[in-house]
Design a protein around this motif. Structure first.
Motif, PDB file in Angstrom:
ATOM      1  N   HIS A 146       0.774  -1.338   0.177  1.00  0.00           N
ATOM      2  CA  HIS A 146      -0.130   0.187   0.087  1.00  0.00           C
ATOM      3  C   HIS A 146       0.884   1.267   0.172  1.00  0.00           C
ATOM      4  CE1 HIS A 146      -3.124  -2.669   0.452  1.00  0.00           C
ATOM      5  NE2 HIS A 146      -3.156  -2.575   1.897  1.00  0.00           N
ATOM      6  N   ALA A 147       0.343   2.345  -0.585  1.00  0.00           N
ATOM      7  CA  ALA A 147       1.171   3.453  -0.652  1.00  0.00           C
ATOM      8  C   ALA A 147       0.460   4.549   0.217  1.00  0.00           C
ATOM      9  CB  ALA A 147       0.906   4.140  -2.129  1.00  0.00           C
ATOM     10  N   TYR A 148       1.423   4.921   1.275  1.00  0.00           N
ATOM     11  CA  TYR A 148       0.738   5.714   2.237  1.00  0.00           C
ATOM     12  C   TYR A 148       1.397   7.024   2.203  1.00  0.00           C
ATOM     13  CZ  TYR A 148      -0.654   1.366   4.822  1.00  0.00           C
ATOM     14  OH  TYR A 148      -1.167   0.117   5.001  1.00  0.00           O
ATOM     15  N   PRO A 149       0.711   8.250   2.906  1.00  0.00           N
ATOM     16  CA  PRO A 149       1.280   9.652   2.441  1.00  0.00           C
ATOM     17  C   PRO A 149       2.725   9.717   3.106  1.00  0.00           C
ATOM     18  CG  PRO A 149      -0.565   9.659   4.202  1.00  0.00           C
ATOM     19  CD  PRO A 149      -0.556   8.255   3.647  1.00  0.00           C
ATOM     20  N   LEU A 150       3.412  10.502   2.291  1.00  0.00           N
ATOM     21  CA  LEU A 150       4.565  10.984   2.594  1.00  0.00           C
ATOM     22  C   LEU A 150       4.843  12.003   3.539  1.00  0.00           C
ATOM     23  CD1 LEU A 150       6.697  10.465  -0.509  1.00  0.00           C
ATOM     24  CD2 LEU A 150       6.508   8.939   1.178  1.00  0.00           C
ATOM     25  N   ALA A 151       5.391  12.448   4.593  1.00  0.00           N
ATOM     26  CA  ALA A 151       5.588  13.427   5.434  1.00  0.00           C
ATOM     27  C   ALA A 151       7.205  13.822   5.189  1.00  0.00           C
ATOM     28  CB  ALA A 151       5.420  12.914   6.833  1.00  0.00           C
ATOM     29  N   GLN A 152       7.289  14.978   4.690  1.00  0.00           N
ATOM     30  CA  GLN A 152       8.766  15.431   4.406  1.00  0.00           C
ATOM     31  C   GLN A 152       9.649  14.355   3.845  1.00  0.00           C
ATOM     32  OE1 GLN A 152      10.276  16.962   8.053  1.00  0.00           O
ATOM     33  NE2 GLN A 152       8.496  18.291   8.381  1.00  0.00           N
ATOM     34  N   GLY A 153       9.136  13.719   2.699  1.00  0.00           N
ATOM     35  CA  GLY A 153       9.949  12.706   2.087  1.00  0.00           C
ATOM     36  C   GLY A 153       9.935  11.201   2.607  1.00  0.00           C
ATOM     37  N   ARG A 154       9.204  11.174   3.894  1.00  0.00           N
ATOM     38  CA  ARG A 154       9.261   9.971   4.466  1.00  0.00           C
ATOM     39  C   ARG A 154       8.061   9.461   4.335  1.00  0.00           C
ATOM     40  NH1 ARG A 154      12.090  13.547   7.892  1.00  0.00           N
ATOM     41  NH2 ARG A 154       9.954  13.617   9.072  1.00  0.00           N
ATOM     42  N   ARG A 155       8.018   7.784   4.178  1.00  0.00           N
ATOM     43  CA  ARG A 155       6.758   7.228   4.129  1.00  0.00           C
ATOM     44  C   ARG A 155       6.030   7.124   5.702  1.00  0.00           C
ATOM     45  NH1 ARG A 155       5.524   0.885   3.753  1.00  0.00           N
ATOM     46  NH2 ARG A 155       3.455   0.825   2.640  1.00  0.00           N
ATOM     47  N   SER A 156       4.821   7.286   5.776  1.00  0.00           N
ATOM     48  CA  SER A 156       4.151   7.253   6.909  1.00  0.00           C
ATOM     49  C   SER A 156       3.520   5.822   7.126  1.00  0.00           C
ATOM     50  CB  SER A 156       3.199   8.176   7.016  1.00  0.00           C
ATOM     51  OG  SER A 156       2.179   8.207   6.282  1.00  0.00           O
ATOM     52  N   TRP A 157       2.913   5.733   8.194  1.00  0.00           N
ATOM     53  CA  TRP A 157       2.540   4.416   8.728  1.00  0.00           C
ATOM     54  C   TRP A 157       1.074   4.512   9.329  1.00  0.00           C
ATOM     55  CZ3 TRP A 157       5.928   0.524   7.224  1.00  0.00           C
ATOM     56  CH2 TRP A 157       7.226   0.984   7.219  1.00  0.00           C
ATOM     57  N   PRO A 158       0.255   3.591   9.183  1.00  0.00           N
ATOM     58  CA  PRO A 158      -0.876   3.626  10.083  1.00  0.00           C
ATOM     59  C   PRO A 158      -0.656   3.787  11.513  1.00  0.00           C
ATOM     60  CG  PRO A 158      -0.933   1.615   8.662  1.00  0.00           C
ATOM     61  CD  PRO A 158       0.592   2.324   8.701  1.00  0.00           C
ATOM     62  N   VAL A 159      -1.703   4.641  12.312  1.00  0.00           N
ATOM     63  CA  VAL A 159      -1.448   4.981  13.441  1.00  0.00           C
ATOM     64  C   VAL A 159      -1.579   3.571  14.222  1.00  0.00           C
ATOM     65  CG1 VAL A 159      -2.534   5.969  15.566  1.00  0.00           C
ATOM     66  CG2 VAL A 159      -2.040   7.401  13.387  1.00  0.00           C
ATOM     67  N   PRO A 160      -1.027   2.999  15.344  1.00  0.00           N
ATOM     68  CA  PRO A 160      -1.035   2.073  15.865  1.00  0.00           C
ATOM     69  C   PRO A 160      -2.398   2.139  16.883  1.00  0.00           C
ATOM     70  CG  PRO A 160       1.122   2.608  16.315  1.00  0.00           C
ATOM     71  CD  PRO A 160       0.347   3.692  15.552  1.00  0.00           C
ATOM     72  N   GLN A 161      -3.115   0.715  16.658  1.00  0.00           N
ATOM     73  CA  GLN A 161      -4.722   0.740  17.411  1.00  0.00           C
ATOM     74  C   GLN A 161      -4.430   0.771  18.821  1.00  0.00           C
ATOM     75  OE1 GLN A 161      -7.318   0.673  15.726  1.00  0.00           O
ATOM     76  NE2 GLN A 161      -6.512   0.503  13.584  1.00  0.00           N
ATOM     77  N   SER A 162      -3.152   0.628  19.162  1.00  0.00           N
ATOM     78  CA  SER A 162      -2.853   0.639  20.873  1.00  0.00           C
ATOM     79  C   SER A 162      -2.905   2.146  21.240  1.00  0.00           C
ATOM     80  CB  SER A 162      -1.700   0.041  21.211  1.00  0.00           C
ATOM     81  OG  SER A 162      -0.628   0.517  20.413  1.00  0.00           O
ATOM     82  N   TRP A 163      -2.701   3.155  20.465  1.00  0.00           N
ATOM     83  CA  TRP A 163      -2.381   4.554  21.001  1.00  0.00           C
ATOM     84  C   TRP A 163      -3.868   5.153  21.530  1.00  0.00           C
ATOM     85  CZ3 TRP A 163       1.420   7.355  17.541  1.00  0.00           C
ATOM     86  CH2 TRP A 163       2.751   6.718  17.320  1.00  0.00           C
ATOM     87  N   ARG A 164      -3.753   5.933  22.331  1.00  0.00           N
ATOM     88  CA  ARG A 164      -4.515   6.621  22.970  1.00  0.00           C
ATOM     89  C   ARG A 164      -4.161   8.133  23.298  1.00  0.00           C
ATOM     90  NH1 ARG A 164      -6.785   3.033  20.745  1.00  0.00           N
ATOM     91  NH2 ARG A 164      -8.492   1.886  21.524  1.00  0.00           N
ATOM     92  N   MET A 165      -5.142   8.813  23.482  1.00  0.00           N
ATOM     93  CA  MET A 165      -4.704  10.410  23.871  1.00  0.00           C
ATOM     94  C   MET A 165      -5.803  10.937  24.801  1.00  0.00           C
ATOM     95  SD  MET A 165      -3.880  12.278  20.020  1.00  0.00           S
ATOM     96  CE  MET A 165      -3.356  13.653  21.073  1.00  0.00           C
ATOM     97  N   LYS A 166      -5.383  11.559  26.119  1.00  0.00           N
ATOM     98  CA  LYS A 166      -6.490  11.968  26.982  1.00  0.00           C
ATOM     99  C   LYS A 166      -7.069  13.224  26.385  1.00  0.00           C
ATOM    100  CE  LYS A 166      -2.801  11.205  30.586  1.00  0.00           C
ATOM    101  NZ  LYS A 166      -2.070  11.722  31.537  1.00  0.00           N
ATOM    102  N   LYS A 167      -8.356  12.878  26.804  1.00  0.00           N
ATOM    103  CA  LYS A 167      -9.291  14.062  26.304  1.00  0.00           C
ATOM    104  C   LYS A 167      -9.155  15.110  26.918  1.00  0.00           C
ATOM    105  CE  LYS A 167     -13.276  11.374  24.788  1.00  0.00           C
ATOM    106  NZ  LYS A 167     -14.845  10.664  25.145  1.00  0.00           N
ATOM    107  N   ASP A 168      -8.994  16.312  26.354  1.00  0.00           N
ATOM    108  CA  ASP A 168      -8.643  17.760  26.854  1.00  0.00           C
ATOM    109  C   ASP A 168      -7.394  17.764  27.792  1.00  0.00           C
ATOM    110  OD1 ASP A 168     -11.118  18.540  25.625  1.00  0.00           O
ATOM    111  OD2 ASP A 168     -12.304  17.888  27.547  1.00  0.00           O
ATOM    112  N   GLY A 169      -6.655  16.730  27.579  1.00  0.00           N
ATOM    113  CA  GLY A 169      -5.381  16.660  28.338  1.00  0.00           C
ATOM    114  C   GLY A 169      -4.485  17.828  28.090  1.00  0.00           C
TER     115      GLY A 169
END
Length: 573
Positions: free
Chosen positions: A73-96
């Motif tokens: 699969h071709a994922y979007p580039l970020a400053q010439g680097r291939r990005s990756w799908p965000v891991p499903q284990s990642w979470r962020m605090k709401k209003d943190g």
């Protein structure tokens, strides 16, 4: 098993619609990446039908059917680097709160290793999934990556009448014509893909040369290619490597000792069959990993999600069955029961997991343990923080082209978020009624109105975000290759409106409103008077909100007039 990864960059020179399974049959929503099946199909199309050219059967078998060539699969580039799908284990605090100017990310897969139980591993704070689909892990700091997605509305209509039509049938007239939307990847974006080549070093080099020489320099992806879509992607190749990524975060030791932890990160969806029943069962993915490593691992825990994978076989002209799969970004954490050499882990990455691997599915990376909490860069979050920290907006007296506020109104007093929300809703409700009334009044006095089809085209542009919509409208009303054709502009010049105590053409009227100036909208709609009448916190706070939303108000005002003119046309047909 040995293999080589041949990376490439795809630059979209036109919008692309790459659809997934499901969605509204009258519309199309694009995937945020380019699937490997698009590139596999492009190479197969370049090779031609092997049944009509027997000399190419062996070549077609090697590159398309053998499974030795897999298109990632071709994922979007970020400053010439291939990005990756965000891991499903990642979470962020709401209003943190952010640390070091960036939002905090919690990796639940790593946090559970430090906890005595699964319940203890889950933080007590309210969590949310990251809002971005991809992440750049190869840079100095992890950074969320988003693709630019546009939306266009289309109307199926009779070309002569410029509207929907009816067809006679034995059971009575049948109405034809519908409104549908296309969501697409905007042109100018770059995506990083790759080709996995399996075999001995000499065989991989020979396959790489064949792929580079036979792959078309321009690739069309997705649907509606005759309607201005299709991507028209330009392909450029890079040097081959022995692994999908060579970044430091994915480095592996020479050997994993017994009783050590590691994770398997799915970089693409994985389609797995149950070894006992043969049914599609993504929950058996861990068993496929254990079998690849000869049973020297035990699954400890995982953080995953599920997806539905479909497709279309252009040779058969049939849709492929939709099957459940483990989604990209899923994380499986294993514990070794015996030492595992580094080469065995690399063999797992090359061999992949599950079915449909030539189309880019079943790809994975073997990773060491990562930190359970860290900061990440997010351009969208940074923009919002900059707006919040920029202080109060400049007053109209400080900005050219705006009317100064009344002296007795006073400064905008601070208020609670609840009061601000109430005030905004009251203003929006009153604005909706005011805009509709003023548009109907202007349309009733209009002469030589444009056709409904032209009005519909202009309204299509206004479906974009406000600033982008006004920019597109300015392009259409200006000069150049992207402007409206002369007959369409002549219609706008012939249409006469009566406003501001004088007559003006619709083209002139649109030119003035596309600039989104507060003073012009105030003369049209009486925004200062509206702020005086409708406010909860203060009149100054109401005016400040109206000034911040001036682009959105301009789009709403233009769209309301075009809709009113179209309604007058239908009433007189």
């Amino acid at each position: 098993m040995t293999g080589r990864f041949l990376p490439f960059t795809l630059t979209l020179q036109a919008p692309a619609i790459v659809t997934g399974p499901g969605a509204d049959p009258n519309s199309a929503a694009t995937l945020p990446f380019i699937p490997g099946s698009c590139f596999r199909g492009a190479l197969a199309s370049a090779l031609g039908d092997p049944d009509t050219d027997p000399s190419r059967r062996d070549l077609f078998r090697d590159l398309i059917l053998s499974g030795r060539v897999c298109f990632l699969h071709a994922y979007p580039l970020a400053q010439g680097r291939r990005s990756w799908p965000v891991p499903q284990s990642w979470r962020m605090k709401k209003d943190g709160e952010a640390k070091e100017g960036a939002p905090q990310v919690i990796d639940l897969a790593a946090k559970q290793a430090d906890a005595s139980s699964e319940e203890a591993a889950w933080p007590k704070e309210s969590l949310q999934r990251p809002g971005a689909p991809f992440v750049d892990l190869d840079g100095p700091q992890p950074q969320f990556v988003r693709v630019r997605v546009g939306r266009t509305f289309h109307h199926q209509r009779d070309r002569a009448k410029g509207r929907a039509w009816e067809e006679a049938s034995p059971h009575g007239p049948t109405r034809r014509g519908t409104i549908f939307s296309y969501e697409y990847l905007e042109a100018g974006q770059q995506f990083g893909g790759g080709v996995l080549l399996r075999g001995s070093p000499a065989e991989c080099e020979a396959l790489a040369e064949k792929v580079r020489s036979l792959f078309p320099p321009t690739v069309f992806v997705g649907r509606s290619r005759s309607g201005g879509y299709g991507g028209c992607g330009a392909v450029s190749w890079a040097a081959a490597s022995g692994r999908e990524t060579s970044a430091a975060w994915a480095a592996l030791p020479d050997q994993l000792p017994a009783d050590s932890m590691f994770r398997v990160f799915l970089t693409a969806a994985c389609l797995i069959r149950d070894p006992d029943t043969g049914e599609w069962n993504p929950a058996q993915t861990w068993r496929a990993v254990a079998d690849r490593l000869d049973g020297r691992v035990h699954l400890q825990w995982g953080r995953w999600a599920f997806a539905t994978i479909g497709g279309f076989n252009r040779k058969w002209r049939l849709a492929l069955p939709q099957v459940p799969a483990l989604a990209a970004g899923s994380v499986l954490v294993f514990k070794t029961t015996a030492p595992i050499p580094r080469q065995h882990l690399l063999d797992l990455e090359i061999a992949g997991i599950g079915d449909r691997q030539p189309e880019g599915f079943g790809r994975c990376l073997v990773l060491p343990s990562l930190s359970h909490e860290f900061t990440i860069a997010d351009p969208v979050w940074a923009d919002q923080a900059a707006v919040a920290d920029s202080g109060p907006a400049a007053t109209p007296a400080q900005r050219p082209g705006t009317i100064a506020k009344l002296d007795h109104s006073g400064p905008a007093a601070p208020a609670s978020p609840v009061l601000d929300l109430i005030q905004r809703r009251l203003l929006e409700k009153r604005l909706a009624r005011l805009v509709a009334d003023q548009a109907a009044r202007l349309a009733a006095q209009a002469r030589s109105r444009p056709t409904s089809s032209l009005l519909g085209r202009l309204r299509t542009v206004l479906g974009h975000p406000p600033k982008e919509a006004l920019r597109h409208l300015a392009t259409w009303l200006g000069e150049g290759e992207h402007a409206l054709r002369r007959p369409a502009l002549d219609q706008l010049r012939r249409c006469q409106l009566k406003g501001e105590n004088k007559k003006t053409t619709l083209l002139e009227w649109l030119h003035k409103r596309r600039d989104a100036r507060f003073d012009q909208l105030d003369r049209d709609l009486g925004l200062n008077a509206l702020a005086e009448r409708v406010h909860v916190v203060s009149a100054a706070a109401a005016r400040q909100w109206l000034e911040q939303e001036v682009a959105s108000l301009a789009v709403r005002w233009i769209d309301a007039l075009l809709a009113a003119l179209s309604l007058r046309n239908r009433r007189e047909e």
